[in-house]
Design an enzyme around this catalytic site. Structure first.
Site, mmCIF file in Angstrom:
data_model
loop_
_atom_site.group_PDB
_atom_site.id
_atom_site.type_symbol
_atom_site.label_atom_id
_atom_site.label_comp_id
_atom_site.label_asym_id
_atom_site.label_seq_id
_atom_site.Cartn_x
_atom_site.Cartn_y
_atom_site.Cartn_z
ATOM 1 N N LEU A 131 0.859 -1.184 0.000
ATOM 2 C CA LEU A 131 0.000 0.000 0.000
ATOM 3 C C LEU A 131 0.894 1.232 0.000
ATOM 4 O O LEU A 131 1.884 1.288 0.743
ATOM 5 C CB LEU A 131 -0.904 0.030 1.236
ATOM 6 C CG LEU A 131 -2.210 -0.756 1.191
ATOM 7 C CD1 LEU A 131 -2.862 -0.737 2.567
ATOM 8 C CD2 LEU A 131 -3.160 -0.211 0.139
ATOM 9 N N ASP A 132 0.567 2.231 -0.819
ATOM 10 C CA ASP A 132 1.331 3.473 -0.827
ATOM 11 C C ASP A 132 1.263 4.140 0.548
ATOM 12 O O ASP A 132 0.287 3.954 1.286
ATOM 13 C CB ASP A 132 0.779 4.424 -1.886
ATOM 14 C CG ASP A 132 0.983 3.901 -3.294
ATOM 15 O OD1 ASP A 132 2.042 3.298 -3.557
ATOM 16 O OD2 ASP A 132 0.083 4.081 -4.135
ATOM 17 N N PRO A 133 2.270 4.934 0.907
ATOM 18 C CA PRO A 133 2.265 5.578 2.233
ATOM 19 C C PRO A 133 1.010 6.388 2.521
ATOM 20 O O PRO A 133 0.524 6.386 3.660
ATOM 21 C CB PRO A 133 3.512 6.466 2.182
ATOM 22 C CG PRO A 133 4.439 5.741 1.258
ATOM 23 C CD PRO A 133 3.550 5.141 0.202
#
Length: 263
Positions: A37-39
């Site tokens: 998951l992206d930050p």
């Protein structure tokens, strides 16, 4: 300790951060995760503990569900709030049909896709010019939940490898302001608990099961094919002690173990 931990990732943390935190919480040395998951994104992260790490590719292949908040009338160089934002004032036509089915999609350059052995975002940060090949993805559901003057909410159900940032950007002048992963296959973010480990047989319950006797279990544990029929692309071989291996059909009525859980 072997199994799966369902973690609800907060914004601002990386998937690697949450994997390390899970290791510390459980007091274990080795863990991985199934699907970055992206930050800026939140939601369900599958952390794999012990021998469950061997099944990573099967867990990563599960379909995903997301709830998205899109900013309308603006664009982002990365498709999310972390890029350079340009206000255009051009609002996409959300009354038009949203794209579903099999689609060709080009992953964003600010993604974790590997290009000639390096992550795309690493090349982008270095200022390199490169192109990522298109690939086929499947969008099972793309539904408008609500809308305001410059924001809209969507529900997306899609195959593994689908970039929701790209789906939103292709609507027109829009980008993902918030992105939350709510499901991965049968696993829901509502069941997240960083201190609970789902046993290996629970973690792999999405696979068809085949009970095998002691002799076939020994053969499968050593990577040898066994004579049996099964439906689907993979099957979980189990005996009285639990999961033995994940096997795939081969010609001649055989099942060939491709991932083993013994030893």
């Amino acid at each position: 300790m072997d199994g799966l931990v369902l973690v609800d990732k907060p914004a601002g943390k990386t998937s690697h951060d949450l994997t390390l935190a899970t290791r510390r919480t459980l007091g274990i040395r080795k863990a991985g995760h199934a699907g970055t998951l992206d930050p800026f994104a939140t939601g369900l992260l599958l952390v794999l503990v012990g021998r469950a790490r061997r099944a990573q590719r099967f867990l990563m292949a599960l379909p995903k569900q997301y709830v998205v908040v899109a900013r309308l009338g603006a664009t982002s160089t990365t498709g999310d709030p972390e890029g350079e934002i340009a206000q255009t004032g051009r609002i996409p036509d959300l009354d038009a049909p949203l794209p579903v089915g099999r689609l060709l999609q080009r992953p964003p350059i600010w993604s974790a896709v590997r290009v000639q052995g390096r992550r795309a975002y690493e090349r982008a940060r270095a200022g390199e010019e490169f192109e990522i090949a298109e690939r086929e993805v499947t969008v099972h559901r793309f539904e408008l939940l609500w809308r305001e003057s410059e924001r809209a909410g969507f529900l997306v159900e899609c195959s593994a490898g689908t970039y929701v940032r790209t789906l939103i950007a292709e609507l027109g002048d829009a980008y993902c302001e918030e992105l939350r992963r709510t499901r991965i296959g049968p696993f829901s973010v509502e069941d997240a608990d960083p201190q609970r480990v789902l046993a290996l047989d629970q973690a792999l319950a999405f696979l068809p099961r085949l009970e095998v006797d002691a002799q076939d279990a020994r053969r499968a544990a050593h990577g040898q094919s066994i004579a049996a029929d099964a439906e689907g692309d993979q099957v979980l071989l189990v005996d009285a002690e639990g999961p033995v291996a994940i096997a795939e059909p081969r010609p001649g009525g055989l099942l060939k173990p491709v991932v083993g859980f013994r030893g």
